[in-house]
Design a protein around this motif. Structure first.
Motif, short mmCIF file in Angstrom:
data_model
loop_
_atom_site.label_atom_id
_atom_site.label_comp_id
_atom_site.label_asym_id
_atom_site.label_seq_id
_atom_site.Cartn_x
_atom_site.Cartn_y
_atom_site.Cartn_z
N MET A 1 -9.46 19.56 -12.17
CA MET A 1 -10.72 19.17 -11.57
C MET A 1 -10.51 18.98 -10.06
N LEU A 2 -11.41 19.55 -9.28
CA LEU A 2 -11.34 19.41 -7.84
C LEU A 2 -11.71 17.99 -7.41
N THR A 3 -11.05 17.54 -6.36
CA THR A 3 -11.40 16.24 -5.78
C THR A 3 -11.90 16.46 -4.35
N ILE A 4 -12.35 15.41 -3.75
CA ILE A 4 -12.86 15.48 -2.39
C ILE A 4 -11.81 16.07 -1.44
N SER A 5 -10.55 15.70 -1.62
CA SER A 5 -9.50 16.19 -0.71
C SER A 5 -9.35 17.70 -0.78
N ASP A 6 -9.76 18.32 -1.89
CA ASP A 6 -9.67 19.77 -2.03
C ASP A 6 -10.76 20.49 -1.23
N VAL A 7 -11.84 19.80 -0.93
CA VAL A 7 -13.01 20.43 -0.34
C VAL A 7 -13.32 19.93 1.07
N MET A 8 -12.85 18.76 1.42
CA MET A 8 -13.17 18.14 2.71
C MET A 8 -12.63 18.95 3.88
N CYS A 121 -18.84 25.23 -4.57
CA CYS A 121 -19.41 25.58 -5.87
C CYS A 121 -19.36 27.08 -6.12
N LEU A 122 -19.23 27.88 -5.08
CA LEU A 122 -19.14 29.32 -5.26
C LEU A 122 -17.90 29.73 -6.05
N ASP A 123 -16.86 28.90 -5.95
CA ASP A 123 -15.61 29.21 -6.64
C ASP A 123 -15.44 28.48 -7.97
N LEU A 124 -16.38 27.61 -8.31
CA LEU A 124 -16.27 26.86 -9.57
C LEU A 124 -16.59 27.74 -10.76
N GLU A 125 -15.78 27.64 -11.79
CA GLU A 125 -16.06 28.37 -13.02
C GLU A 125 -16.88 27.54 -13.99
N GLU A 126 -16.79 26.23 -13.85
CA GLU A 126 -17.55 25.31 -14.69
C GLU A 126 -18.44 24.46 -13.79
N PRO A 127 -19.64 24.11 -14.24
CA PRO A 127 -20.50 23.25 -13.42
C PRO A 127 -19.91 21.85 -13.31
#
Length: 157
Positions: A1-8, A121-127
């Motif tokens: 599961m992605l966290t904020i640190s992965d996307v910030m 979200c473009l790279d997410l496979e699951e919502p």
């Protein structure tokens, strides 16, 4: 599961409370951002300055030399670097902000915007997990609970 640190965004443009509104406007315009955290001389997060707050300068040009501390928001909503993306979505929806400072304890380590989440979200496979379900997992066992987080009231009559 992605966290904020992965996307910030780990590189954060900041301003100081004693900067002028002119200086803040220059930073926002040159970097193409719509707001910035305000850090004091010790690096402590003390506010956020946004384009919205700076709009007053359009109506009174003498405000360009006023200190950022007079116009910044001091009630800053922030998020922890290890929080879930769902937590960020929840905070964006509830507070109506465009950006959240990302913290590690009391240290500013990044910033996350609504646009950062949309891009991720473009790279997410699951919502993402709907916010209510994340906080109340028992809702997923509720027959009237739909994946979009809406409870169907039909059976409650």
């Amino acid at each position: 599961m992605l966290t904020i640190s992965d996307v910030m965004q780990p590189e954060v443009e900041v301003v100081r409370p004693d900067s002028t509104l002119r200086e803040a406007i220059i930073i926002l315009c040159e970097t193409g951002i719509s707001g910035a955290p305000v850090l004091d001389q010790n690096g402590k997060l003390v506010g956020i300055i946004s384009e919205y707050a700076l709009m007053d300068v359009l109506f009174d040009t003498e405000l360009k030399d006023v200190k950022v501390s007079a116009y910044m928001t001091t009630d800053v909503h922030r998020i922890n670097e290890e929080d879930s993306l769902t937590q960020a979505v929840h905070m964006f929806a509830i507070y109506g902000v465009r950006r959240l400072p990302v913290m590690r304890g009391e240290e500013l380590v990044g910033i996350i915007s609504r646009r950062d989440l949309m891009h991720a979200c473009l790279d997410l496979e699951e919502p993402l997990t709907p916010p209510l379900q994340e906080y109340m997992p028992e809702l997923s066992a509720t027959p009237n609970y739909t994946p979009d987080g809406i409870v169907d009231p039909v059976d409650f009559a």
